[in-house]
Design a protein around this motif. Structure first.
Motif, short mmCIF file in Angstrom:
data_model
loop_
_atom_site.label_atom_id
_atom_site.label_comp_id
_atom_site.label_asym_id
_atom_site.label_seq_id
_atom_site.Cartn_x
_atom_site.Cartn_y
_atom_site.Cartn_z
N GLU A 1 -8.52 -4.01 -2.37
CA GLU A 1 -8.73 -4.93 -3.47
C GLU A 1 -10.17 -5.42 -3.57
N SER A 2 -10.97 -5.25 -2.53
CA SER A 2 -12.37 -5.62 -2.58
C SER A 2 -13.18 -4.66 -3.44
N ASN A 3 -12.62 -3.48 -3.76
CA ASN A 3 -13.29 -2.43 -4.54
C ASN A 3 -14.53 -1.88 -3.84
N LEU A 4 -14.67 -2.15 -2.56
CA LEU A 4 -15.81 -1.65 -1.80
C LEU A 4 -15.58 -0.27 -1.21
N PHE A 5 -14.30 0.16 -1.20
CA PHE A 5 -13.98 1.38 -0.46
C PHE A 5 -13.13 2.33 -1.29
N ARG A 6 -13.48 3.63 -1.21
CA ARG A 6 -12.63 4.66 -1.79
C ARG A 6 -11.41 4.90 -0.91
N ARG A 7 -11.62 4.76 0.39
CA ARG A 7 -10.54 4.98 1.35
C ARG A 7 -10.68 3.97 2.47
N ALA A 8 -9.54 3.43 2.89
CA ALA A 8 -9.52 2.48 4.01
C ALA A 8 -8.27 2.75 4.82
N ALA A 9 -8.43 3.42 5.95
CA ALA A 9 -7.29 3.78 6.81
C ALA A 9 -7.32 2.92 8.07
N ILE A 10 -6.16 2.42 8.46
CA ILE A 10 -6.02 1.65 9.70
C ILE A 10 -5.16 2.48 10.64
N GLU A 11 -5.77 2.93 11.72
CA GLU A 11 -5.12 3.87 12.63
C GLU A 11 -5.08 3.30 14.05
N VAL A 12 -4.06 3.72 14.79
CA VAL A 12 -3.93 3.35 16.19
C VAL A 12 -3.58 4.61 16.98
N PRO A 13 -4.45 5.04 17.87
CA PRO A 13 -4.12 6.22 18.69
C PRO A 13 -2.84 6.01 19.47
N ALA A 14 -2.01 7.07 19.53
CA ALA A 14 -0.72 6.97 20.21
C ALA A 14 -0.93 6.80 21.71
N THR A 15 -0.47 5.68 22.23
CA THR A 15 -0.54 5.41 23.67
C THR A 15 0.74 4.72 24.10
N ASP A 16 1.18 5.01 25.30
CA ASP A 16 2.39 4.38 25.84
C ASP A 16 1.99 3.09 26.55
N ASP A 17 1.51 2.14 25.74
CA ASP A 17 0.91 0.94 26.30
C ASP A 17 1.13 -0.20 25.30
N SER A 18 1.20 -1.41 25.82
CA SER A 18 1.41 -2.57 24.96
C SER A 18 0.11 -3.06 24.33
N LEU A 19 -1.03 -2.56 24.75
CA LEU A 19 -2.32 -2.93 24.17
C LEU A 19 -2.76 -1.85 23.19
N LYS A 20 -3.06 -2.27 21.94
CA LYS A 20 -3.38 -1.32 20.88
C LYS A 20 -4.86 -1.43 20.51
N HIS A 21 -5.52 -0.29 20.45
CA HIS A 21 -6.91 -0.21 20.05
C HIS A 21 -6.93 0.27 18.59
N VAL A 22 -7.25 -0.63 17.69
CA VAL A 22 -7.14 -0.37 16.24
C VAL A 22 -8.46 0.19 15.73
N LEU A 23 -8.36 1.28 14.95
CA LEU A 23 -9.53 1.92 14.35
C LEU A 23 -9.48 1.74 12.83
N ILE A 24 -10.53 1.14 12.25
CA ILE A 24 -10.66 0.98 10.80
C ILE A 24 -11.62 2.05 10.31
N ASP A 25 -11.10 3.04 9.58
CA ASP A 25 -11.91 4.16 9.09
C ASP A 25 -12.05 4.03 7.58
N VAL A 26 -13.30 3.80 7.10
CA VAL A 26 -13.51 3.55 5.67
C VAL A 26 -14.47 4.56 5.07
N GLN A 27 -14.34 4.72 3.76
CA GLN A 27 -15.30 5.48 2.97
C GLN A 27 -15.72 4.59 1.81
N GLU A 28 -16.98 4.26 1.74
CA GLU A 28 -17.44 3.27 0.78
C GLU A 28 -17.47 3.83 -0.65
#
Length: 604
Positions: free
Chosen positions: A123-150
């Motif tokens: 909704e900010s209109n700043l990005f053509r693509r905005a993906a929120i990804e979390v690598p699959a891990t068998d763990d309770s701690l999640k490392h979140v990756l924000i991958d954008v294309q402006e």
């Protein structure tokens, strides 16, 4: 049967109420089973159990031809956000992107927060693509990756057009989506109209502005009109659910032959999103406004007619309300909904505390609901309610006369309610349903007084507006607006072929006013109609035809008399029988009652 088993209760009965797509005593459907499991996973993720496991046990009874299904939930652990990393950004800083997120390191990793964050980024209109990804891990701690294309940070649009009343118009729009960084959005809009008005006025299809001018000269209505505004929006102001906005504006609007409204001011708005597509806003708007018009306009629209009052109303006045607005949209499509509902509620207050000369309290509410009838057809219903009341201190603040001070009913026309038009009761023109009066120039009223013997300049109030020499087009109907509004519509939309949709509808409204006791007090009407919509990329292009079953109505006739160098308003002793079918017969009588509306977007 279908049973959900939990060794540890993580979902309550209320949580499970709406997860079942598969029902008892219905055919066994694998798609519905998968939907039920997906709904369970979503509920678990919203509680932080993003790694929960659901085991499915199916017991098939081939004799009874039944199946028993057990869904066993193993929640495992509650996941939390360990870190947030941004990549792909060039001009927008990582700090700005992280401000839009509904989660931070240490917070529960929940599905609703991920979806809300992704929605904020788009909704900010700043990005053509905005993906929120979390690598699959068998763990309770999640490392979140924000991958954008402006996306391109600037947008410039301009257009030109014409219509029969505003002549040639040009407009432009500019937006900087990352003004001074931080995702602040700068918008500049400008529209200029009435271009070439002196040349086009009264020629061909263009309206003759001077034909119904009462008070003033036609030339002032031919000068250019404009609206200009500049707004700065600051998203994620202190929270990803907040937005602050500030703006300045100026305008010169004109209703040909009726009024010229000039004004300028500023506004400030704070918005908080309480639920998805459910913002609550508080807005303050300060405006210095000046209205120039003939005496008839002020008498009809403000309800006061004495000379000192008219002089005061022509001065610059402040119109500065404080408004609280809440809207909620739960429809499945913003342009052409088939299911769900939407609503809007607004409270508005203007007084000395808001630095306003026009003082009032105003409340309005409207709601629409859409129910699918078949796979492609829908039944919609809409209801609007409104009430507004002027404060008694208005007259004193405006510097009006003692008569106006006693009435305490002076209300700015912009704050009244109006009915009729493409998004209201479609059997009427814009704003034409409700209390109204007819106006006519004194020169036109007296032009053929030989055929109307009692009509003389000295006794103009005795002119008979129903004389055969007058036609309905000689009179200008002017809506008064109202203080109380009830309006509703029911519409059935159905497919025709390709991108065309048909519609049948019934609209109705009741509008009443109490600011001008000597003028019509209320009006109600119900009008049916049909329409066609073309589903274009910018929304439905709509053609509606409404039918007004009313044959005629009696309306007061007001004119302006000039005697001994002075002007005064005169209401004729006899009301005019005003009818859209006057002088028509047969099929013409029916066609004269039709109102055609062409617009973009549905009526509700």
């Amino acid at each position: 049967r279908i049973w959900i088993a939990q060794d540890t209760t993580v979902l309550t009965r209320r949580d499970l109420r709406h997860v079942y797509a598969l029902r008892r005593n219905r055919p066994y459907n694998l798609i519905e089973l998968d939907s039920t499991i997906a709904n369970l996973n979503s509920r678990l993720w919203d509680r932080g159990y993003s790694d929960a496991v659901i085991d499915t046990v199916i017991a098939l009874d081939t004799v009874a031809k039944t199946v028993a299904i057990t869904l066993k939930i193993d929640p495992r652990w509650r996941a939390r956000v360990a870190s947030v990393t941004v990549q792909g950004n060039k001009n927008v800083t990582s700090r700005t992107i992280k401000k839009s997120l509904s989660f931070k390191p240490g917070a529960l990793y929940r599905r609703s927060d991920v979806l809300a964050s992704q929605r904020n980024l788009y909704e900010s209109n700043l990005f053509r693509r905005a993906a929120i990804e979390v690598p699959a891990t068998d763990d309770s701690l999640k490392h979140v990756l924000i991958d954008v294309q402006e996306a391109p940070p600037h947008d410039l649009r301009y257009s030109a057009g014409f219509n029969t009343i505003d002549f040639i118009q040009v407009e432009g729009h500019y937006t900087d989506y990352n003004w001074l960084s931080g995702a602040k959005r700068l918008s500049v809009d400008a529209t200029v109209g009435n271009l070439l008005a002196h040349t086009l006025n009264g020629n061909g299809i263009f309206y003759d502005v001077g034909k119904n001018v009462i008070g003033g000269s036609a030339s002032q209505y031919l000068a250019p009109t404009y609206t200009a505004s500049s707004d700065v929006r600051y998203p994620w102001f202190g929270s990803p659910n907040n937005e602050a906005a500030f703006g300045i504006f100026a305008h010169r609007r004109s209703s040909p032959g009726i009024y010229i409204d000039e004004g300028y001011g500023l506004s400030a708005t704070f918005t908080r999103t309480l639920t998805p597509r459910g913002p609550l806003s508080i807005n303050y708007r300060f405006e210095e406004t000046n209205v120039q018009a003939g005496d008839v306009y002020f008498c009809v629209n403000y309800g006061v007619c004495d000379a000192p009052t008219l002089s005061a109303l022509r001065k610059a006045q402040r119109l500065s309300p404080l408004a609280l607005t809440f809207s909620l949209d739960k429809t499945d499509d913003p342009f052409e909904p088939h299911n769900g509902y939407r609503s809007n509620f607004s409270l508005e207050h203007a007084s000395s505390y808001t630095a306003s000369d026009f003082r009032y309290n105003r409340a309005s509410a409207d709601a629409s609901i859409f129910l699918p009838v078949t796979r492609h057809s829908v039944l919609g219903a809409h209801l609007s309610l409104g009430i507004v009341s002027a404060l008694t201190s208005t007259s004193e603040a405006l510097g009006l006369s003692e008569d106006s001070l006693a009435s305490g009913s002076v209300l700015h026309p912009r704050k009244r309610f109006y009915a009729g038009g493409s998004q209201s009761v479609r059997g009427y023109g814009e704003g034409q349903l409700g209390p109204r009066v007819l106006t006519i120039t004194a020169s036109k009223l007296l032009a053929n007084d030989a055929a109307n013997p009692q009509c003389r300049a000295a006794t103009i109030q005795k002119c008979n507006p129903n004389a055969a020499l007058f036609q309905d087009r000689d009179f200008e109907p002017r809506p008064l607006g109202g203080n109380r509004l009830i309006e509703g519509s029911v519409e059935y939309r159905f497919p025709l072929f390709a991108s065309l949709i048909g519609a049948t509808f019934v609209d109705g409204a009741y509008l009443a006013q109490n600011t001008s006791p000597g003028l019509p007090r209320s009006k109600a009407a119900i009008t049916p109609g049909v329409g066609v919509r073309y589903l274009s990329p910018v929304g439905p292009v709509r053609i509606d035809v409404g039918y007004d079953p009313e044959t005629s109505e009696r309306l007061p006739v007001v004119t302006e008399d000039i005697a001994n160098g002075g002007k005064s308003l005169v209401t004729l002793d006899t009301q005019r029988v005003y009818s859209p079918t006057h002088g028509s017969g047969g099929i013409n009588s029916i066609l004269a009652r039709l109102a055609l509306h062409l617009s973009i977007g549905e009526a509700f």
